[in-house]
Design a protein around this motif. Sequence first.
Motif, PDB file in Angstrom:
ATOM      1  N   GLN A  27       0.824  -1.208   0.000  1.00  0.00           N
ATOM      2  CA  GLN A  27       0.000   0.000   0.000  1.00  0.00           C
ATOM      3  C   GLN A  27       0.862   1.262   0.000  1.00  0.00           C
ATOM      4  O   GLN A  27       0.478   2.267  -0.597  1.00  0.00           O
ATOM      5  CB  GLN A  27      -0.924   0.034   1.212  1.00  0.00           C
ATOM      6  CG  GLN A  27      -2.067  -0.941   1.126  1.00  0.00           C
ATOM      7  CD  GLN A  27      -2.939  -0.868   2.354  1.00  0.00           C
ATOM      8  OE1 GLN A  27      -2.467  -0.677   3.474  1.00  0.00           O
ATOM      9  NE2 GLN A  27      -4.236  -1.022   2.155  1.00  0.00           N
ATOM     10  N   MET A  52      -8.771   1.994  -1.155  1.00  0.00           N
ATOM     11  CA  MET A  52      -8.224   1.918   0.202  1.00  0.00           C
ATOM     12  C   MET A  52      -9.109   2.725   1.148  1.00  0.00           C
ATOM     13  O   MET A  52      -9.740   3.696   0.746  1.00  0.00           O
ATOM     14  CB  MET A  52      -6.788   2.466   0.233  1.00  0.00           C
ATOM     15  CG  MET A  52      -5.795   1.597  -0.501  1.00  0.00           C
ATOM     16  SD  MET A  52      -4.165   2.362  -0.687  1.00  0.00           S
ATOM     17  CE  MET A  52      -3.714   2.680   0.987  1.00  0.00           C
ATOM     18  N   SER A  56      -6.290   3.830   6.146  1.00  0.00           N
ATOM     19  CA  SER A  56      -5.100   3.262   5.490  1.00  0.00           C
ATOM     20  C   SER A  56      -4.378   4.316   4.675  1.00  0.00           C
ATOM     21  O   SER A  56      -3.146   4.433   4.742  1.00  0.00           O
ATOM     22  CB  SER A  56      -5.483   2.091   4.584  1.00  0.00           C
ATOM     23  OG  SER A  56      -5.909   0.999   5.345  1.00  0.00           O
TER      24      SER A  56
END
Length: 109
Positions: A27, A52, A56
């Motif tokens: 990520q 996402m 996050s």
Amino acid sequence: MEATKLATLCLAVNQFKLAVGSNPPLQLFQVFCFIAAHPGCLQADMERVTGMSESSCSRMIKWLGPIKADQSKGLCLVRIDPNPKYYKQNILSLTPKGEMLADLIIQHL
């Protein structure tokens, strides 16, 4: 031909890992690439495109910025500026250090 593209992508991800140290989550690379591809973007745009969650994205942005969520030193690859049109939003762009890393990654693609 496709295997060559995947190998090239693997080299680009490895270059990112070398630059940021240890073994960062995928990520983090995804957020960095999104900001590099969309300078001046908003976090809400990133959330919508990447799928996402807000938390996050926020965590990854802070990690890429000057101070991580745990108040330790961030990577200083991303600049986080307040949006003058709406105080609850931030405008995201790469720092000169982030631009150098993006250029290095692009060289591997």
